[in-house]
Design a protein around this motif. Structure first.
Motif, short mmCIF file in Angstrom:
data_model
loop_
_atom_site.label_atom_id
_atom_site.label_comp_id
_atom_site.label_asym_id
_atom_site.label_seq_id
_atom_site.Cartn_x
_atom_site.Cartn_y
_atom_site.Cartn_z
N TRP A 83 0.80 -1.23 0.09
CA TRP A 83 0.03 -0.09 -0.01
C TRP A 83 0.89 1.29 -0.10
O TRP A 83 2.09 1.12 0.51
N ARG A 84 0.13 2.21 -0.55
CA ARG A 84 0.99 3.73 -0.45
C ARG A 84 0.12 4.64 0.18
O ARG A 84 -1.15 4.78 0.26
N MET A 137 -9.93 -3.14 5.21
CA MET A 137 -9.38 -4.12 4.31
C MET A 137 -9.45 -5.50 4.94
O MET A 137 -9.05 -6.59 4.37
N GLY A 138 -9.42 -5.56 6.24
CA GLY A 138 -9.26 -6.70 6.86
C GLY A 138 -8.02 -7.56 7.19
O GLY A 138 -7.98 -8.70 7.19
N LYS A 139 -6.97 -6.68 6.78
CA LYS A 139 -5.65 -7.33 6.99
C LYS A 139 -4.64 -5.95 6.95
O LYS A 139 -5.09 -4.68 6.73
N GLN A 140 -3.38 -6.27 7.05
CA GLN A 140 -2.27 -5.58 6.90
C GLN A 140 -1.64 -5.71 5.66
O GLN A 140 -1.56 -6.90 5.29
N PRO A 141 -0.90 -4.85 5.14
CA PRO A 141 0.00 -5.06 4.03
C PRO A 141 1.23 -5.52 4.58
O PRO A 141 1.71 -5.30 5.65
N ARG A 142 2.18 -6.34 3.60
CA ARG A 142 3.30 -6.48 3.90
C ARG A 142 4.38 -5.22 3.85
O ARG A 142 5.35 -5.21 4.32
N THR A 143 3.96 -4.24 2.90
CA THR A 143 4.75 -3.11 2.71
C THR A 143 4.06 -1.90 2.73
O THR A 143 2.65 -2.01 2.13
#
Ligand SMILES: [Zn+2]
Ligand SMILES: [Zn+2]
Length: 366
Positions: free
Chosen positions: A202-203, A254-260
């Motif tokens: 994500w940005r 989003m129901g989650k975390q990004p990895r980046t």
């Protein structure tokens, strides 16, 4: 012999792709794959001459190694995720009062700007019209959705009002704004319940704009791969703005975390990312003119700039304007680089000729 080797590499790639945590997506063209012998990671890059890997198999033999296979297979898996279709509601099958399916068409109900099908229920003898989402409106769905399309594609409220007049719809620009607020609120509540299949990178960025001469900042989080606009927040200041809520919202929606998480290096992102997005690797990307980070946020910048010209006279706390832009960006307008809307890229297909209408109908029914 050769054939068997290729098959073997592909099989090994498949095995890597199946395991959790072996492949880390940095961005659309950069991946890190864990070395299977336990010696750190290899960077797998999508370049103008094809996929490249740092491993000996690729470097010395020039073959498509298991790491490249693993990345390609993991991408294909993501693309196969089931599509969620949001369909227009084109007919009525049961009475809105008693639920009976014994209905009779009873002519058209005329209002200020068009006609709507009327029904009579043979069971409870009551009349109703088919007008999901627009039940108490004096104007028809066409007028309201046309107003939204004009406004969110960059027209001012007054121009929107003038264009409606050409279509025979006489309303004040205040009424137009009332429609926008009402329906954006409805659609936003509905959109929040839909979980798009966003990528793992994500940005976050902030976009400057002015309202009545005052500088404001729109803080936004966007998915790197699909350009889905995930969350946003309006702030008066840039450097001292607390980004905890922005990241918290993004994670919850989003129901989650990004990895980046890629940012422009603003300190408040680092502070918030460390706590809220603690599983993500934070990449500080110093902005250079014409670079990738800039380009990806550029369209949003343009959308805000267009809006800025027409926002004079509005209060910034009218967050419906930004929420409406978010809906327009995600669900309505096709992204040129993707050839589809960001929502479509995330597996959400809004069907029908008039996507505003489809969204409003479904939002009203849910
Ligand atoms: Zn490799
Ligand atoms: Zn009935």
């Amino acid at each position: 012999m050769t054939t068997r080797l290729i098959t073997t590499r592909q099989d090994r790639g498949q095995a890597i792709a199946k395991l959790e945590g072996q492949i880390k997506r940095i961005d659309a063209n950069t991946y890190e794959v864990l070395s299977q012998s336990g010696n750190g990671t290899y960077e797998v890059l999508n370049t103008s001459i094809g996929w490249m890997c740092q491993c000996p198999d690729h470097v010395y033999r020039g073959v498509k190694c298991k790491h490249i296979h693993a990345v390609l297979i993991s991408q294909a898996v993501r693309a196969e995720v089931a599509i969620r279709r949001i369909k227009p509601i084109t007919s009525v099958t049961e009475c809105i009062y008693c639920g009976s399916t014994d209905l009779k068409k009873d002519g058209l109900r005329k209002n200020k700007s068009g006609a709507i099908q009327k029904f009579k229920c043979r069971t409870c003898k009551r009349y109703f019209s088919f007008n999901i989402g627009f039940e108490k409106m004096k104007h028809n769905p066409q007028a309201v959705t046309t107003a939204m399309q004009l406004y969110f594609s960059g027209e001012s409220l007054r121009n929107t009002q003038k264009s409606l007049r050409l279509l025979g719809v006489e309303v004040s620009h205040k009424t137009v704004f009332m429609w926008i607020r009402k329906y954006v609120k409805l659609m936003k509540a509905y959109a929040n319940k839909i979980v798009p299949n966003v990528s793992d990178a994500w940005r976050a960025d902030e976009i400057r704009f002015k309202v009545r001469g005052n500088m404001k900042y729109l803080f936004a989080v966007m998915d790197d791969e699909t350009r889905y606009w995930i969350a946003q927040e309006v702030a008066d200041r840039k450097h001292s703005h607390d980004c905890f809520n922005l990241f918290e919202q993004s994670k919850n929606l989003m129901g989650k975390q990004p990895r980046t998480i890629i940012t422009d290096g603003l300190y408040s992102y680092a502070v918030a990312a460390e706590v809220v997005l603690d599983e993500a690797k934070h990449i500080r990307h110093v902005r250079l003119q014409g670079d990738v980070h800039n380009n990806k946020m550029e369209r949003m910048n343009g959308e805000i700039r267009d809006r800025e010209k027409t926002m004079r006279g509005l209060k910034t706390k009218n967050t419906e304007v930004f929420q409406g832009m978010q809906i327009y960006h995600n669900f309505i307008r096709e992204h040129q680089a993707l050839g589809k809307t960001p929502a479509e890229a995330c597996g959400i297909q809004v069907e029908g000729k008039n996507k505003w209408l489809t969204l409003i109908q479904n939002a009203s029914k849910s």
